[in-house]
Design a protein around this motif. Structure first.
Motif, PDB file in Angstrom:
ATOM      1  N   ASN A  13      45.998 -13.710  -7.266  1.00 21.96           N
ATOM      2  CA  ASN A  13      44.691 -13.117  -6.976  1.00 21.96           C
ATOM      3  C   ASN A  13      44.366 -11.986  -7.942  1.00 21.96           C
ATOM      4  N   THR A  14      45.387 -11.196  -8.300  1.00 22.21           N
ATOM      5  CA  THR A  14      45.163 -10.123  -9.262  1.00 22.21           C
ATOM      6  C   THR A  14      44.810 -10.694 -10.631  1.00 22.21           C
ATOM      7  N   LEU A  15      45.445 -11.792 -11.003  1.00 20.36           N
ATOM      8  CA  LEU A  15      45.121 -12.443 -12.269  1.00 20.36           C
ATOM      9  C   LEU A  15      43.695 -12.990 -12.235  1.00 20.36           C
ATOM     10  N   LEU A  16      43.267 -13.506 -11.085  1.00 19.78           N
ATOM     11  CA  LEU A  16      41.875 -13.931 -10.936  1.00 19.78           C
ATOM     12  C   LEU A  16      40.923 -12.762 -11.164  1.00 19.78           C
ATOM     13  N   ASP A  17      41.278 -11.596 -10.592  1.00 18.01           N
ATOM     14  CA  ASP A  17      40.445 -10.405 -10.778  1.00 18.01           C
ATOM     15  C   ASP A  17      40.342 -10.052 -12.257  1.00 18.01           C
ATOM     16  N   VAL A 110      42.071  -0.993 -11.439  1.00 19.66           N
ATOM     17  CA  VAL A 110      42.035  -1.657 -10.139  1.00 19.66           C
ATOM     18  C   VAL A 110      43.430  -2.065  -9.684  1.00 19.66           C
ATOM     19  N   THR A 111      44.245  -2.564 -10.615  1.00 19.21           N
ATOM     20  CA  THR A 111      45.596  -2.985 -10.244  1.00 19.21           C
ATOM     21  C   THR A 111      46.408  -1.819  -9.713  1.00 19.21           C
ATOM     22  N   ASP A 112      46.383  -0.701 -10.433  1.00 25.76           N
ATOM     23  CA  ASP A 112      47.151   0.472 -10.010  1.00 25.76           C
ATOM     24  C   ASP A 112      46.626   1.043  -8.701  1.00 25.76           C
ATOM     25  N   LEU A 113      45.295   1.146  -8.578  1.00 24.87           N
ATOM     26  CA  LEU A 113      44.716   1.767  -7.388  1.00 24.87           C
ATOM     27  C   LEU A 113      44.853   0.870  -6.160  1.00 24.87           C
ATOM     28  N   SER A 114      44.787  -0.438  -6.351  1.00 24.34           N
ATOM     29  CA  SER A 114      44.972  -1.320  -5.196  1.00 24.34           C
ATOM     30  C   SER A 114      46.400  -1.208  -4.663  1.00 24.34           C
ATOM     31  N   ARG A 115      47.364  -0.972  -5.566  1.00 24.88           N
ATOM     32  CA  ARG A 115      48.740  -0.747  -5.111  1.00 24.88           C
ATOM     33  C   ARG A 115      48.845   0.609  -4.415  1.00 24.88           C
ATOM     34  N   ARG A 116      48.201   1.618  -4.983  1.00 21.91           N
ATOM     35  CA  ARG A 116      48.256   2.962  -4.392  1.00 21.91           C
ATOM     36  C   ARG A 116      47.747   2.934  -2.951  1.00 21.91           C
ATOM     37  N   PHE A 117      46.630   2.221  -2.730  1.00 23.33           N
ATOM     38  CA  PHE A 117      46.007   2.229  -1.411  1.00 23.33           C
ATOM     39  C   PHE A 117      46.407   1.017  -0.571  1.00 23.33           C
ATOM     40  N   GLN A 118      47.318   0.203  -1.115  1.00 24.56           N
ATOM     41  CA  GLN A 118      47.893  -0.922  -0.377  1.00 24.56           C
ATOM     42  C   GLN A 118      46.831  -1.881   0.152  1.00 24.56           C
ATOM     43  N   VAL A 119      45.938  -2.277  -0.754  1.00 28.83           N
ATOM     44  CA  VAL A 119      44.926  -3.280  -0.433  1.00 28.83           C
ATOM     45  C   VAL A 119      44.942  -4.322  -1.553  1.00 28.83           C
ATOM     46  N   ALA A 121      43.728  -6.496  -4.641  1.00 32.67           N
ATOM     47  CA  ALA A 121      42.870  -6.069  -5.750  1.00 32.67           C
ATOM     48  C   ALA A 121      41.423  -6.499  -5.534  1.00 32.67           C
ATOM     49  N   TYR A 122      41.218  -7.706  -4.987  1.00 32.72           N
ATOM     50  CA  TYR A 122      39.840  -8.158  -4.786  1.00 32.72           C
ATOM     51  C   TYR A 122      39.111  -7.272  -3.778  1.00 32.72           C
ATOM     52  N   ALA A 123      39.845  -6.775  -2.749  1.00 33.36           N
ATOM     53  CA  ALA A 123      39.219  -5.892  -1.757  1.00 33.36           C
ATOM     54  C   ALA A 123      38.831  -4.564  -2.388  1.00 33.36           C
TER      55      ALA A 123
END
Length: 312
Positions: A13-17, A110-119, A121-123
């Protein structure tokens, strides 16, 4: 769902993003770079590329990986639940902006921040898109997101509209019966303001969340979907002030606590004239402080902060 499968689904999904930031015909990076970007093994990267090739999202031949089309929502793989709510994501994101003092034109990974906030990447992409309609973040020309500023006119219009909404809310609040829950909430807020006032020197950052609760408590007495949506931009600009000069933040927050307490006192005394006057005074101060504190920057389109002093 096994952990390995979950890692694959998240990486896919992250690769799709990432592919969503490219244009059809562009090439994807080498597997080693993708592995580093996604923080997964090259085996997972190859599996993701194979699936994308089979779904005709990319053409993969040897080292050449070419994007054929933008990914669609149906291309995404289901992942395990447990992500934080949109409201909590917004709160954590705004708090991060405040604590880290994120300046305008900062690239948002987006990749780093989605990990930081545990959501997923698409969200997080969708969350940033929800903020972009206010002109507070934007897509970068070659992909990704960045924080952006706003013009002085934007700040003035925002402040003026906020004044209309909050004065209306104050009048609505004063018409509520004595047994309404808002009066207990105001009493609790009064106590919290007084406690923070006593420890302001080392805890002035804590005022932002208290500020948000205070204004939201007053605004919530008016059931209006447009006002509720407007509260998102209010939080980002006034409560978290990500572009404000931090040098006198302690003094500003200390003064704002006193202004909040004056509003609460007038409300609890059921004195509408005094409550409206205290609210006007507080919001005018907030407007002037915002305008005086905006950092000057030149945006790519020529718009940006203006270093004008606020009108007298």
């Amino acid at each position: 769902m096994g952990r390995t499968d979950e890692r694959f689904r998240e990486a896919y999904n992250t690769l799709l993003d990432y592919c969503g930031t490219l244009e059809p015909g562009e090439s994807l990076p080498a597997e080693l770079l993708l592995s580093s970007r996604l923080e997964v093994s090259r085996t997972i990267v190859r599996s993701a590329l194979e699936r994308m090739h089979s779904e005709t999202i990319i053409h993969w031949s040897g080292r050449d990986k070419t994007l054929l089309r933008h990914p669609l929502p149906r291309d995404r793989l289901e992942t395990q639940g447990g992500a934080i709510s949109e409201e909590e994501l917004e709160r954590q994101f705004l708090d991060w902006i405040l604590r880290a003092d994120i300046p305008p034109q900062t690239a948002l990974n987006v990749t780093d921040l989605s990990r930081r906030f545990q959501v997923p990447a698409y969200a997080f992409q969708e969350f940033l898109a929800s903020l972009s309609r206010f002109g507070l973040v934007r897509r970068r020309p070659r992909g990704g997101w960045e924080m952006v500023g706003f013009t002085r006119d934007f700040a003035v219009e925002l402040s003026d509209f906020r004044m209309i909404l909050e004065l209306n809310a104050v009048s609505h609040l004063l018409a509520l019966p004595a047994d309404h829950a808002v009066w207990r909430e105001l009493a609790a807020l009064r106590d919290e303001h007084q406690r923070l006032e006593n420890r302001i020197d080392h805890h002035f950052h804590d005022f932002s969340q208290l500020d948000e609760r205070f204004h939201n408590t007053i605004g919530a007495v008016v059931q209006n979907r447009f006002a509720a949506e407007f509260s998102k931009v209010i939080s980002l600009i006034f409560h978290y002030h990500f572009q404000w000069d931090k040098t006198d933040e302690r003094d500003r927050n200390h003064a704002a606590i006193a202004e909040h307490l004056a509003i609460i006192a007038a409300l609890e005394a059921r004195d509408e004239e005094a409550a409206l006057a205290a609210t006007r005074s507080h919001l005018r101060t907030s407007k002037q402080t915002l305008l005086a504190s905006l950092r000057f920057h030149a945006a790519e389109d020529g718009a940006g902060f203006l270093p004008d002093a606020p009108p007298a």
